[in-house]
Design a protein around this motif. Structure first.
Motif, PDB file in Angstrom:
ATOM      1  N   ASP A  28       0.830  -1.208   0.000  1.00  0.00           N
ATOM      2  CA  ASP A  28       0.000   0.000   0.000  1.00  0.00           C
ATOM      3  C   ASP A  28       0.865   1.258   0.000  1.00  0.00           C
ATOM      4  OD1 ASP A  28      -2.343  -1.477  -0.019  1.00  0.00           O
ATOM      5  OD2 ASP A  28      -2.594  -1.394   2.158  1.00  0.00           O
ATOM      6  N   PHE A  29       1.879   1.262   0.857  1.00  0.00           N
ATOM      7  CA  PHE A  29       2.764   2.426   0.936  1.00  0.00           C
ATOM      8  C   PHE A  29       3.492   2.650  -0.386  1.00  0.00           C
ATOM      9  CE2 PHE A  29       6.916   4.348   1.533  1.00  0.00           C
ATOM     10  CZ  PHE A  29       6.603   5.498   2.246  1.00  0.00           C
ATOM     11  N   TRP A  30       4.123   1.591  -0.898  1.00  0.00           N
ATOM     12  CA  TRP A  30       4.954   1.746  -2.093  1.00  0.00           C
ATOM     13  C   TRP A  30       4.116   2.059  -3.330  1.00  0.00           C
ATOM     14  CZ3 TRP A  30       9.604   2.871  -0.947  1.00  0.00           C
ATOM     15  CH2 TRP A  30      10.186   2.350   0.199  1.00  0.00           C
ATOM     16  N   ASP A  31       2.990   1.386  -3.486  1.00  0.00           N
ATOM     17  CA  ASP A  31       2.123   1.680  -4.634  1.00  0.00           C
ATOM     18  C   ASP A  31       1.628   3.117  -4.599  1.00  0.00           C
ATOM     19  OD1 ASP A  31       2.425  -0.875  -5.617  1.00  0.00           O
ATOM     20  OD2 ASP A  31       0.492  -1.595  -4.872  1.00  0.00           O
ATOM     21  N   GLU A  32       1.258   3.563  -3.410  1.00  0.00           N
ATOM     22  CA  GLU A  32       0.761   4.933  -3.279  1.00  0.00           C
ATOM     23  C   GLU A  32       1.863   5.953  -3.584  1.00  0.00           C
ATOM     24  OE1 GLU A  32      -0.897   7.687   0.275  1.00  0.00           O
ATOM     25  OE2 GLU A  32      -1.785   5.697   0.109  1.00  0.00           O
ATOM     26  N   LEU A  33       3.085   5.664  -3.149  1.00  0.00           N
ATOM     27  CA  LEU A  33       4.194   6.579  -3.396  1.00  0.00           C
ATOM     28  C   LEU A  33       4.380   6.837  -4.887  1.00  0.00           C
ATOM     29  CD1 LEU A  33       6.654   8.211  -2.354  1.00  0.00           C
ATOM     30  CD2 LEU A  33       7.982   6.109  -2.586  1.00  0.00           C
ATOM     31  N   TRP A  34       4.336   5.789  -5.674  1.00  0.00           N
ATOM     32  CA  TRP A  34       4.579   5.950  -7.115  1.00  0.00           C
ATOM     33  C   TRP A  34       3.394   6.585  -7.826  1.00  0.00           C
ATOM     34  CZ3 TRP A  34       9.249   5.902  -6.486  1.00  0.00           C
ATOM     35  CH2 TRP A  34       9.939   4.898  -5.827  1.00  0.00           C
ATOM     36  N   LYS A  35       2.225   6.500  -7.231  1.00  0.00           N
ATOM     37  CA  LYS A  35       1.025   7.059  -7.869  1.00  0.00           C
ATOM     38  C   LYS A  35       0.799   8.533  -7.537  1.00  0.00           C
ATOM     39  CE  LYS A  35      -1.271   2.632  -8.216  1.00  0.00           C
ATOM     40  NZ  LYS A  35      -2.333   1.771  -7.718  1.00  0.00           N
TER      41      LYS A  35
END
Length: 111
Positions: A28-35
């Motif tokens: 969740d953290f990493w996906d959100e960061l890139w988005k």
């Protein structure tokens, strides 16, 4: 997400990286960061040299995970080159462009 909201969210993500351990499996953290929509100016403004060095010196595992996650994201985008993912690819490249010099600056820190 408006420009100021995305800037705040990006700043919060960077703060998390420099203040706590972020698991490589926290998708969740990493996906959100890139988005988070971020311009190169925002990345360079918010990810200051001091923050990059703090990340490298105090949370090296997070920096290593950031690098690994960004490159994995780019590999995934190469495998599925849909235009909806191009902004994420740009975010990955911008973040890598910002942090890699600080990663290389000190040499081997895995002591």
């Amino acid at each position: 997400m408006g420009a100021s909201a995305s800037k705040i969210k990006f700043r919060e993500s960077l703060t998390s990286l420099t203040t706590r351990d972020v698991s490589p499996t926290d998708t969740d953290f990493w996906d959100e960061l890139w988005k988070i929509p971020s311009s190169s100016e925002e990345v360079f403004e918010l990810l200051t040299p001091a923050n990059a060095r703090k990340l490298r010196d105090d949370r090296f595992e997070n920096l290593a995970t950031l690098f690994t996650q960004a490159t994995a994201q780019l590999c995934q985008i190469v495998e599925t080159p849909y235009t909806i993912y191009f902004d994420q690819a740009l975010n990955c490249v911008r973040v890598l462009t910002r942090v890699v010099p600080f990663l290389l600056e000190k040499g081997d820190t895995g002591e």
